[in-house]
Design a protein around this motif. Structure first.
Motif, PDB file in Angstrom:
ATOM      1  N   ARG A  62       0.817  -1.215   0.000  1.00 43.09           N
ATOM      2  CA  ARG A  62       0.000   0.000   0.000  1.00 43.09           C
ATOM      3  C   ARG A  62       0.848   1.261   0.000  1.00 43.09           C
ATOM      4  O   ARG A  62       0.547   2.225  -0.710  1.00 43.09           O
ATOM      5  CB  ARG A  62      -0.948   0.010   1.219  1.00 43.09           C
ATOM      6  CG  ARG A  62      -1.817   1.246   1.271  1.00 43.09           C
ATOM      7  CD  ARG A  62      -2.897   1.164   2.321  1.00 43.09           C
ATOM      8  NE  ARG A  62      -2.392   1.440   3.664  1.00 43.09           N
ATOM      9  CZ  ARG A  62      -3.182   1.733   4.706  1.00 43.09           C
ATOM     10  NH1 ARG A  62      -4.487   1.741   4.561  1.00 43.09           N
ATOM     11  NH2 ARG A  62      -2.657   1.962   5.887  1.00 43.09           N
ATOM     12  N   THR A  63       1.929   1.280   0.788  1.00 45.58           N
ATOM     13  CA  THR A  63       2.715   2.513   0.927  1.00 45.58           C
ATOM     14  C   THR A  63       3.843   2.639  -0.099  1.00 45.58           C
ATOM     15  O   THR A  63       4.528   3.652  -0.125  1.00 45.58           O
ATOM     16  CB  THR A  63       3.327   2.597   2.336  1.00 45.58           C
ATOM     17  OG1 THR A  63       4.264   1.519   2.510  1.00 45.58           O
ATOM     18  CG2 THR A  63       2.253   2.529   3.409  1.00 45.58           C
ATOM     19  N   GLU A  64       4.032   1.648  -0.927  1.00 45.25           N
ATOM     20  CA  GLU A  64       5.193   1.608  -1.834  1.00 45.25           C
ATOM     21  C   GLU A  64       5.348   2.879  -2.662  1.00 45.25           C
ATOM     22  O   GLU A  64       6.457   3.390  -2.835  1.00 45.25           O
ATOM     23  CB  GLU A  64       5.087   0.394  -2.754  1.00 45.25           C
ATOM     24  CG  GLU A  64       6.289   0.202  -3.676  1.00 45.25           C
ATOM     25  CD  GLU A  64       7.588  -0.079  -2.921  1.00 45.25           C
ATOM     26  OE1 GLU A  64       8.652   0.306  -3.439  1.00 45.25           O
ATOM     27  OE2 GLU A  64       7.524  -0.688  -1.833  1.00 45.25           O
ATOM     28  N   VAL A  65       4.251   3.424  -3.180  1.00 48.43           N
ATOM     29  CA  VAL A  65       4.351   4.596  -4.056  1.00 48.43           C
ATOM     30  C   VAL A  65       4.959   5.789  -3.327  1.00 48.43           C
ATOM     31  O   VAL A  65       5.610   6.642  -3.941  1.00 48.43           O
ATOM     32  CB  VAL A  65       2.972   4.960  -4.655  1.00 48.43           C
ATOM     33  CG1 VAL A  65       2.039   5.526  -3.593  1.00 48.43           C
ATOM     34  CG2 VAL A  65       3.111   5.927  -5.820  1.00 48.43           C
ATOM     35  N   MET A  66       4.796   5.865  -2.007  1.00 46.89           N
ATOM     36  CA  MET A  66       5.338   6.987  -1.250  1.00 46.89           C
ATOM     37  C   MET A  66       6.861   6.961  -1.163  1.00 46.89           C
ATOM     38  O   MET A  66       7.478   7.970  -0.829  1.00 46.89           O
ATOM     39  CB  MET A  66       4.736   7.023   0.156  1.00 46.89           C
ATOM     40  CG  MET A  66       3.314   7.531   0.198  1.00 46.89           C
ATOM     41  SD  MET A  66       2.801   7.972   1.878  1.00 46.89           S
ATOM     42  CE  MET A  66       2.518   6.359   2.579  1.00 46.89           C
ATOM     43  N   PHE A  67       7.459   5.823  -1.446  1.00 43.94           N
ATOM     44  CA  PHE A  67       8.914   5.715  -1.422  1.00 43.94           C
ATOM     45  C   PHE A  67       9.538   6.133  -2.752  1.00 43.94           C
ATOM     46  O   PHE A  67      10.751   6.122  -2.908  1.00 43.94           O
ATOM     47  CB  PHE A  67       9.341   4.290  -1.060  1.00 43.94           C
ATOM     48  CG  PHE A  67       9.124   3.954   0.386  1.00 43.94           C
ATOM     49  CD1 PHE A  67      10.154   4.090   1.300  1.00 43.94           C
ATOM     50  CD2 PHE A  67       7.887   3.536   0.834  1.00 43.94           C
ATOM     51  CE1 PHE A  67       9.953   3.795   2.648  1.00 43.94           C
ATOM     52  CE2 PHE A  67       7.680   3.225   2.175  1.00 43.94           C
ATOM     53  CZ  PHE A  67       8.708   3.362   3.078  1.00 43.94           C
ATOM     54  N   GLY A  68       8.700   6.494  -3.717  1.00 45.13           N
ATOM     55  CA  GLY A  68       9.175   6.953  -5.020  1.00 45.13           C
ATOM     56  C   GLY A  68       9.226   8.470  -5.091  1.00 45.13           C
ATOM     57  O   GLY A  68       9.135   9.159  -4.063  1.00 45.13           O
ATOM     58  N   PRO A  69       9.346   9.017  -6.286  1.00 45.79           N
ATOM     59  CA  PRO A  69       9.439  10.467  -6.459  1.00 45.79           C
ATOM     60  C   PRO A  69       8.115  11.160  -6.177  1.00 45.79           C
ATOM     61  O   PRO A  69       7.052  10.525  -6.197  1.00 45.79           O
ATOM     62  CB  PRO A  69       9.841  10.616  -7.933  1.00 45.79           C
ATOM     63  CG  PRO A  69       9.325   9.369  -8.585  1.00 45.79           C
ATOM     64  CD  PRO A  69       9.466   8.288  -7.562  1.00 45.79           C
ATOM     65  N   PRO A  70       8.146  12.461  -5.912  1.00 46.08           N
ATOM     66  CA  PRO A  70       6.920  13.199  -5.650  1.00 46.08           C
ATOM     67  C   PRO A  70       6.104  13.408  -6.930  1.00 46.08           C
ATOM     68  O   PRO A  70       6.605  13.236  -8.033  1.00 46.08           O
ATOM     69  CB  PRO A  70       7.431  14.535  -5.102  1.00 46.08           C
ATOM     70  CG  PRO A  70       8.775  14.708  -5.741  1.00 46.08           C
ATOM     71  CD  PRO A  70       9.350  13.323  -5.821  1.00 46.08           C
ATOM     72  N   GLY A  71       4.827  13.789  -6.728  1.00 52.02           N
ATOM     73  CA  GLY A  71       3.978  14.090  -7.868  1.00 52.02           C
ATOM     74  C   GLY A  71       3.195  12.906  -8.401  1.00 52.02           C
ATOM     75  O   GLY A  71       2.666  12.954  -9.516  1.00 52.02           O
ATOM     76  N   PHE A  72       3.088  11.850  -7.599  1.00 59.45           N
ATOM     77  CA  PHE A  72       2.314  10.678  -7.996  1.00 59.45           C
ATOM     78  C   PHE A  72       1.134  10.506  -7.041  1.00 59.45           C
ATOM     79  O   PHE A  72       1.074  11.122  -5.979  1.00 59.45           O
ATOM     80  CB  PHE A  72       3.197   9.429  -8.019  1.00 59.45           C
ATOM     81  CG  PHE A  72       4.124   9.382  -9.200  1.00 59.45           C
ATOM     82  CD1 PHE A  72       3.828   8.592 -10.305  1.00 59.45           C
ATOM     83  CD2 PHE A  72       5.280  10.157  -9.220  1.00 59.45           C
ATOM     84  CE1 PHE A  72       4.667   8.558 -11.397  1.00 59.45           C
ATOM     85  CE2 PHE A  72       6.131  10.136 -10.317  1.00 59.45           C
ATOM     86  CZ  PHE A  72       5.822   9.330 -11.410  1.00 59.45           C
ATOM     87  N   THR A  73       0.191   9.658  -7.429  1.00 59.70           N
ATOM     88  CA  THR A  73      -1.058   9.480  -6.687  1.00 59.70           C
ATOM     89  C   THR A  73      -0.957   8.340  -5.687  1.00 59.70           C
ATOM     90  O   THR A  73      -0.548   7.235  -6.039  1.00 59.70           O
ATOM     91  CB  THR A  73      -2.216   9.182  -7.665  1.00 59.70           C
ATOM     92  OG1 THR A  73      -2.258  10.200  -8.669  1.00 59.70           O
ATOM     93  CG2 THR A  73      -3.535   9.138  -6.929  1.00 59.70           C
TER      94      THR A  73
END
Length: 199
Positions: A62-73
């Protein structure tokens, strides 16, 4: 509606949470286009924020996207409602900003169709679960870049007065419940009803 450039999202989380006030949140679907001015946000600054899903660098599917670059959903479901967040902070620093409320601007008739039990226009989008339903934002929007369709943030207007205060609904998060990490446009009728009692 001109999409924001990726560079816009490269701010600190608190700076971005405030900068998003007045910008236009847009969703394109087969039924049509809906959009609303962002009038309320909340910053979540993991891993030291007990209210954040990424507290203690918690890394899950669930939290994986937050470990990437900013500007994503970052979308997730809470109490059957989908909530939408903007990934913020630097890469590998899991932070995000909840969009709490928007002011309807485009596709208002479609918003009414999606929320037929609502009686007042102020109640269409004055909460994080309400706005996603009205705009057609769903859990499957997880991971989308917010600088291109079908879900994006566009240039907007500059609010006259932005207020700052504690976040809402996080009473069990220790000292984090008092952090002044919520931002809203003062006097806007579409700010969540919790805030209106203090405005």
């Amino acid at each position: 509606m001109k999409q924001l450039e990726p560079l816009f999202f490269q701010k600190t989380t608190l700076e971005l949470a405030q900068a998003l006030i007045g910008k236009l949140l847009v969703k394109e679907t087969n039924e049509g286009i809906t959009a609303g001015w962002i009038v309320e946000t909340e910053a979540y600054i993991g891993p030291n924020d007990r209210a954040a899903h990424s507290f203690n660098n918690r890394r899950t599917k669930r939290t994986e996207v937050m470990f990437g670059p900013p500007g994503f959903t970052y979308t997730y479901v809470m109490h059957t409602h989908c909530l939408v967040n903007v990934v913020s902070g630097s890469e590998s620093s899991p932070e995000a900003i909840l969009i709490r409320a928007v002011e309807p601007y485009v596709g208002i008739d479609l918003m009414w169709e999606r929320r037929p039990k609502v009686n007042k226009i102020e109640d269409l989008t004055n909460g994080p679960g309400k706005l996603t339903k009205a705009l057609g934002i769903v859990k499957d929007d997880y991971g989308r870049p917010l600088d291109k369709p079908p879900l994006f943030i566009a240039e907007g207007k500059t609010p006259e007065n932005i207020r700052v205060g504690p976040r809402i609904g996080i009473e069990n998060s220790g000292e984090a419940k008092d952090y002044p990490w919520r931002f809203w446009e003062a006097g806007n009728a579409f700010v969540s009803r919790f805030k209106k009692r203090r405005d």
